[in-house]
Scaffold this active site. Structure first.
Site, PDB file in Angstrom:
ATOM      1  N   GLY A  41       0.607   1.378  -4.689  1.00  0.00           N
ATOM      2  CA  GLY A  41      -0.593   0.755  -4.110  1.00  0.00           C
ATOM      3  C   GLY A  41      -1.686   1.786  -3.841  1.00  0.00           C
TER       4      GLY A  41
ATOM      5  N   ALA B 158       0.853  -1.211   0.000  1.00  0.00           N
ATOM      6  CA  ALA B 158       0.000   0.000   0.000  1.00  0.00           C
ATOM      7  C   ALA B 158       0.879   1.247   0.000  1.00  0.00           C
ATOM      8  CB  ALA B 158      -0.927  -0.026   1.213  1.00  0.00           C
ATOM      9  N   GLY B 159       1.982   1.155  -0.719  1.00  0.00           N
ATOM     10  CA  GLY B 159       2.903   2.293  -0.787  1.00  0.00           C
ATOM     11  C   GLY B 159       2.434   3.292  -1.847  1.00  0.00           C
ATOM     12  N   GLN B 160       3.418   3.869  -2.552  1.00  0.00           N
ATOM     13  CA  GLN B 160       3.103   4.907  -3.543  1.00  0.00           C
ATOM     14  C   GLN B 160       2.224   4.367  -4.670  1.00  0.00           C
ATOM     15  OE1 GLN B 160       3.827   7.801  -2.408  1.00  0.00           O
ATOM     16  NE2 GLN B 160       5.799   8.465  -3.222  1.00  0.00           N
TER      17      GLN B 160
ATOM     18  N   THR C 243       6.240  -5.371  -8.767  1.00  0.00           N
ATOM     19  CA  THR C 243       7.509  -5.290  -8.013  1.00  0.00           C
ATOM     20  C   THR C 243       8.712  -5.596  -8.908  1.00  0.00           C
ATOM     21  OG1 THR C 243       6.332  -5.985  -6.034  1.00  0.00           O
ATOM     22  CG2 THR C 243       8.728  -6.225  -5.998  1.00  0.00           C
ATOM     23  N   ASN C 244       9.759  -4.813  -8.773  1.00  0.00           N
ATOM     24  CA  ASN C 244      11.003  -4.970  -9.548  1.00  0.00           C
ATOM     25  C   ASN C 244      12.022  -5.853  -8.835  1.00  0.00           C
ATOM     26  OD1 ASN C 244      10.987  -3.592 -12.046  1.00  0.00           O
ATOM     27  ND2 ASN C 244      10.991  -1.609 -10.978  1.00  0.00           N
TER      28      ASN C 244
ATOM     29  N   ASP D 259      -0.804  -4.348   3.600  1.00  0.00           N
ATOM     30  CA  ASP D 259       0.597  -3.952   3.765  1.00  0.00           C
ATOM     31  C   ASP D 259       1.100  -4.533   5.087  1.00  0.00           C
ATOM     32  OD1 ASP D 259       2.291  -1.475   2.207  1.00  0.00           O
ATOM     33  OD2 ASP D 259       3.074  -2.112   4.157  1.00  0.00           O
TER      34      ASP D 259
ATOM     35  N   HIS E 298      12.007  -5.745 -18.647  1.00  0.00           N
ATOM     36  CA  HIS E 298      11.881  -4.377 -18.142  1.00  0.00           C
ATOM     37  C   HIS E 298      13.207  -3.990 -17.489  1.00  0.00           C
ATOM     38  CE1 HIS E 298      10.003  -0.841 -16.484  1.00  0.00           C
ATOM     39  NE2 HIS E 298      10.224  -1.214 -15.246  1.00  0.00           N
TER      40      HIS E 298
HETATM   41  P1  A3D Z   1       6.773   1.892  -1.824  1.00  0.00           P
HETATM   42  O1  A3D Z   1       6.067   3.191  -1.821  1.00  0.00           O
HETATM   43  O2  A3D Z   1       8.001   1.724  -0.996  1.00  0.00           O
HETATM   44  O3  A3D Z   1       5.704   0.768  -1.399  1.00  0.00           O
HETATM   45  C1  A3D Z   1       6.036  -0.569  -1.169  1.00  0.00           C
HETATM   46  C2  A3D Z   1       5.179  -1.061  -0.022  1.00  0.00           C
HETATM   47  O4  A3D Z   1       5.425  -2.469   0.147  1.00  0.00           O
HETATM   48  C3  A3D Z   1       5.512  -0.386   1.334  1.00  0.00           C
HETATM   49  O5  A3D Z   1       4.349   0.246   1.839  1.00  0.00           O
HETATM   50  C4  A3D Z   1       5.956  -1.561   2.220  1.00  0.00           C
HETATM   51  O6  A3D Z   1       5.527  -1.447   3.571  1.00  0.00           O
HETATM   52  C5  A3D Z   1       5.270  -2.739   1.530  1.00  0.00           C
HETATM   53  N1  A3D Z   1       5.843  -4.034   1.868  1.00  0.00           N
HETATM   54  C6  A3D Z   1       7.154  -4.346   2.107  1.00  0.00           C
HETATM   55  N2  A3D Z   1       7.251  -5.670   2.396  1.00  0.00           N
HETATM   56  C7  A3D Z   1       5.993  -6.178   2.329  1.00  0.00           C
HETATM   57  C8  A3D Z   1       5.464  -7.476   2.534  1.00  0.00           C
HETATM   58  N3  A3D Z   1       6.243  -8.510   2.869  1.00  0.00           N
HETATM   59  N4  A3D Z   1       4.129  -7.643   2.394  1.00  0.00           N
HETATM   60  C9  A3D Z   1       3.324  -6.615   2.048  1.00  0.00           C
HETATM   61  N5  A3D Z   1       3.774  -5.349   1.853  1.00  0.00           N
HETATM   62  C10 A3D Z   1       5.097  -5.145   1.998  1.00  0.00           C
HETATM   63  O7  A3D Z   1       7.163   1.453  -3.333  1.00  0.00           O
HETATM   64  P2  A3D Z   1       6.373   1.796  -4.684  1.00  0.00           P
HETATM   65  O8  A3D Z   1       4.924   1.565  -4.477  1.00  0.00           O
HETATM   66  O9  A3D Z   1       6.850   3.082  -5.222  1.00  0.00           O
HETATM   67  O10 A3D Z   1       6.999   0.659  -5.635  1.00  0.00           O
HETATM   68  C11 A3D Z   1       6.718  -0.702  -5.413  1.00  0.00           C
HETATM   69  C12 A3D Z   1       7.527  -1.610  -6.324  1.00  0.00           C
HETATM   70  O11 A3D Z   1       7.179  -1.360  -7.685  1.00  0.00           O
HETATM   71  C13 A3D Z   1       9.054  -1.413  -6.248  1.00  0.00           C
HETATM   72  O12 A3D Z   1       9.681  -2.680  -6.279  1.00  0.00           O
HETATM   73  C14 A3D Z   1       9.371  -0.640  -7.520  1.00  0.00           C
HETATM   74  O13 A3D Z   1      10.688  -0.839  -7.964  1.00  0.00           O
HETATM   75  C15 A3D Z   1       8.369  -1.244  -8.468  1.00  0.00           C
HETATM   76  N6  A3D Z   1       8.088  -0.464  -9.676  1.00  0.00           N
HETATM   77  C16 A3D Z   1       7.929  -1.153 -10.819  1.00  0.00           C
HETATM   78  C17 A3D Z   1       7.658  -0.491 -11.998  1.00  0.00           C
HETATM   79  C18 A3D Z   1       7.499  -1.271 -13.270  1.00  0.00           C
HETATM   80  O14 A3D Z   1       7.279  -0.690 -14.305  1.00  0.00           O
HETATM   81  C19 A3D Z   1       7.620  -2.704 -13.258  1.00  0.00           C
HETATM   82  C20 A3D Z   1       7.551   0.919 -12.008  1.00  0.00           C
HETATM   83  C21 A3D Z   1       7.712   1.598 -10.803  1.00  0.00           C
HETATM   84  C22 A3D Z   1       7.983   0.900  -9.635  1.00  0.00           C
END
Ligand code: A3D
Length: 319
Positions: A14, A10-12, A119-120, A33, A175
């Site tokens: 989510g 539920a981060g950015q 997730t990356n 989360d 990717h």
């Molecule tokens: P962020 O805002 O850090 O959110 C990630 C969330 O995951 C946080 O709220 C954490 O608490 C939660 N989390 C950590 N461990 C667990 C777990 N075991 N179970 C459940 N939740 C957990 O990151 P974001 O939302 O900006 O990015 C998330 C992912 O997407 C990252 O790996 C980025 O690299 C990836 N991403 C991929 C793309 C693609 O195009 C594929 C683009 C942008 C970001």
């Protein structure tokens, strides 16, 4: 009954996914989360925008997989994003552990869901997720190609001063830094991009810069943000996949899909055009690549393979 989408992470991304899904009234949303407060807080905040936006869906936050039970769609963003200077591959060790937990969690509670991984490092994480969850390969897919394609389209639209809606193109492969934007398959207002080059409306040099900027699109945003990575465009892209599945739209979308001989690749996830409908990935669309496209595509596959070998070294159960 309304459909149910669970967002694991539920981060950015989510949070943005939840807001878009609610505004489109696609489904009820469960935000999950490890930090329950973040999930619950975002669910409540977004729910409180319904009075203004006028949507009728339920939003809840949780840290229990039980609450995600029998989801129709699951979108996974759990993990850590890149910091400036990091490559996606640097995230492998940390995110692999997280994805194992997620895979086992959803296996028990939502065995019939359509699962979209964000997730990356994307291609390897989605491959590991399919193995950990043991869900069918047509129901586990990765989001990346739609985002990369949208970035390529955006840069071309700005360069040519034309509506982005007039641009048709796609980005294939993994990717990563070796993703494959396809200028030879790009049309603008139905005319091939080549014509715009011969009419000097875009120089070869500018096109090369755009291809390069597309490949590095994620890093450009990370550098600007200083903290965190892109989330609006990735969330829009994930929602397009979920919508095509839930509404059986059968859109052709570039996604990380399991290849079983298509494009000469076996037993690996990589970005190719697929048809997404009510059965999940219903078809892999095989394009006939020219020699140059093949060369870049194979290079990109090599990079995914290499990283998956690194994943197998970290967790031998993936072998
Ligand atoms: P962020 O805002 O850090 O959110 C990630 C969330 O995951 C946080 O709220 C954490 O608490 C939660 N989390 C950590 N461990 C667990 C777990 N075991 N179970 C459940 N939740 C957990 O990151 P974001 O939302 O900006 O990015 C998330 C992912 O997407 C990252 O790996 C980025 O690299 C990836 N991403 C991929 C793309 C693609 O195009 C594929 C683009 C942008 C970001």
């Amino acid at each position: 009954m309304r459909k149910k989408i669970s967002l694991i992470g539920a981060g950015q991304i989510g949070g943005t996914l939840a807001h878009l899904i609610a505004i489109k009234e696609l489904a009820d949303v469960v935000l999950f989360d490890i930090s329950a407060g973040i999930a619950k807080g975002k669910a409540l905040d977004i729910a409180q925008s319904s009075g203004v936006e006028g949507f009728d869906v339920d939003l809840t936050g949780t840290d229990s997989y039980e609450d995600t039970k029998n989801s129709d769609v699951i979108i996974i963003t759990a993990g850590v994003p890149r910091k400036p200077g990091m490559s996606r591959d640097d995230l492998l060790g940390t995110n692999l552990k997280i994805i194992k937990e997620v895979g086992l969690g959803i296996k028990k509670t939502s065995p019939n869901a359509f699962v979209i991984c964000i997730t990356n490092p994307l291609d390897v994480i989605v491959m590991a997720l399919q193995k950990y969850s043991n869900l069918p390969t047509n129901k586990v897919v990765g989001m990346a190609g739609i985002l990369d394609t949208s970035r390529f389209k955006y840069f071309l639209a700005k360069e040519l001063n034309i509506s982005i809606k007039e641009i048709d193109t796609l980005v294939l492969g993994g990717h990563g830094d070796f993703m494959v934007p396809m200028p030879n398959r790009t049309t603008i207002g139905k005319k091939p991009l080549k014509e715009f080059i011969s009419q000097k409306k875009i120089s070869t040099e500018n096109l090369e810069n755009i291809v390069d900027r597309t490949r590095k699109g994620g890093a450009e945003i990370i550098k600007l943000l200083e903290k965190g990575s892109a989330f609006y465009a990735p969330a829009s892209s994930g929602v397009e996949m979920a919508e095509s599945y839930l509404k059986n739209q059968k859109k052709v979308l570039p996604c990380a899909a399991f290849l079983n001989g298509e494009y000469g690749v076996k037993n690996l996830y990589a970005g190719v055009p697929v048809v997404i409908g009510e059965k999940g990935v219903e078809k892999i669309v095989e394009l006939k690549l020219d020699n140059e496209e093949k060369k870049y595509f194979n290079k990109s596959i090599e990079a995914v393979n290499e990283l998956f070998n690194a994943a197998k070294n970290i967790d031998p159960s993936l072998k």
